[in-house]
Design a protein around this motif. Structure first.
Motif, mmCIF file in Angstrom:
data_model
loop_
_atom_site.group_PDB
_atom_site.id
_atom_site.type_symbol
_atom_site.label_atom_id
_atom_site.label_comp_id
_atom_site.label_asym_id
_atom_site.label_seq_id
_atom_site.Cartn_x
_atom_site.Cartn_y
_atom_site.Cartn_z
ATOM 1 N N TYR A 1 1.469 4.960 1.499
ATOM 2 C CA TYR A 1 1.169 5.752 2.684
ATOM 3 C C TYR A 1 1.819 7.122 2.552
ATOM 4 O O TYR A 1 2.757 7.304 1.783
ATOM 5 N N CYS B 1 0.840 -1.192 0.000
ATOM 6 C CA CYS B 1 0.000 0.000 0.000
ATOM 7 C C CYS B 1 0.880 1.247 0.000
ATOM 8 O O CYS B 1 2.035 1.196 0.405
ATOM 9 N N CYS C 1 0.547 -3.642 3.500
ATOM 10 C CA CYS C 1 -0.732 -3.100 3.962
ATOM 11 C C CYS C 1 -1.009 -3.537 5.397
ATOM 12 O O CYS C 1 -0.679 -4.643 5.803
ATOM 13 N N ASP C 2 -1.644 -2.648 6.140
ATOM 14 C CA ASP C 2 -2.004 -2.980 7.520
ATOM 15 C C ASP C 2 -3.460 -3.434 7.578
ATOM 16 O O ASP C 2 -4.127 -3.591 6.560
ATOM 17 N N ASP C 3 -3.980 -3.650 8.757
ATOM 18 C CA ASP C 3 -5.336 -4.192 8.927
ATOM 19 C C ASP C 3 -6.420 -3.275 8.378
ATOM 20 O O ASP C 3 -7.504 -3.737 8.028
ATOM 21 N N ARG C 4 -6.171 -1.961 8.307
ATOM 22 C CA ARG C 4 -7.181 -1.054 7.754
ATOM 23 C C ARG C 4 -7.505 -1.440 6.307
ATOM 24 O O ARG C 4 -8.653 -1.350 5.873
ATOM 25 N N TYR C 5 -6.500 -1.884 5.554
ATOM 26 C CA TYR C 5 -6.720 -2.278 4.162
ATOM 27 C C TYR C 5 -7.628 -3.516 4.106
ATOM 28 O O TYR C 5 -8.561 -3.574 3.315
ATOM 29 N N TYR C 6 -7.347 -4.485 4.933
ATOM 30 C CA TYR C 6 -8.107 -5.739 4.894
ATOM 31 C C TYR C 6 -9.517 -5.569 5.442
ATOM 32 O O TYR C 6 -10.423 -6.301 5.052
ATOM 33 N N ASN C 7 -9.721 -4.642 6.348
ATOM 34 C CA ASN C 7 -11.041 -4.422 6.932
ATOM 35 C C ASN C 7 -11.863 -3.426 6.137
ATOM 36 O O ASN C 7 -13.036 -3.203 6.447
ATOM 37 N N GLY C 8 -11.272 -2.768 5.159
ATOM 38 C CA GLY C 8 -11.976 -1.795 4.346
ATOM 39 C C GLY C 8 -12.077 -0.417 4.997
ATOM 40 O O GLY C 8 -12.879 0.404 4.579
ATOM 41 N N ASN C 9 -11.264 -0.145 5.999
ATOM 42 C CA ASN C 9 -11.291 1.145 6.700
ATOM 43 C C ASN C 9 -10.114 2.026 6.278
ATOM 44 O O ASN C 9 -9.372 2.517 7.093
ATOM 45 N N TYR C 10 -9.972 2.251 5.001
ATOM 46 C CA TYR C 10 -8.834 3.055 4.567
ATOM 47 C C TYR C 10 -9.242 4.340 3.959
ATOM 48 O O TYR C 10 -10.111 4.824 3.582
#
Length: 104
Positions: free
Chosen positions: A83, A81, A95-104
């Motif tokens: 940044y 990702c 990518c961090d967890d925001r990418y996988y959870n859709g919170n980006y």
């Protein structure tokens, strides 16, 4: 004579497909092999001559390689990702967890 060349080409493709390094390359090689064989059969069935068989094999191999490569699943954590830090500099990192959870 033409059939011997076609069989030799298929065997060489199979041998090279086994030498691929990554999963994407292996899937592309396998897709090309299967697509080429299927395309040759379809080309022969439609045209009934060598030219149709060769065109079908080439088209099938190309399509099979593209589909095999495009359908390679991405492993979680392999995505990169972009940044931006607080100074405005842009960098890439996993990518961090925001990418996988859709919170980006």
């Amino acid at each position: 004579m033409m059939m011997k060349k076609a069989i030799l080409a298929v065997l060489m493709t199979a041998a090279l497909a086994g030498c691929a390094q990554t999963e994407g390359q292996q899937r592309a090689g396998t897709g090309a092999l299967i697509g080429g064989a299927g395309g040759a059969l379809v080309g022969q069935a439609i045209g009934g001559n060598t030219k149709s068989t060769v065109i079908g094999a080439a088209s099938g191999a190309l399509l099979g390689a593209v589909v095999g490569s495009a359908t390679t699943p991405q492993r979680r954590g392999d995505e990169m990702c972009r940044y931006q830090d607080r100074y405005g500099r842009i960098y890439t990192a996993p990518c961090d967890d925001r990418y996988y959870n859709g919170n980006y």
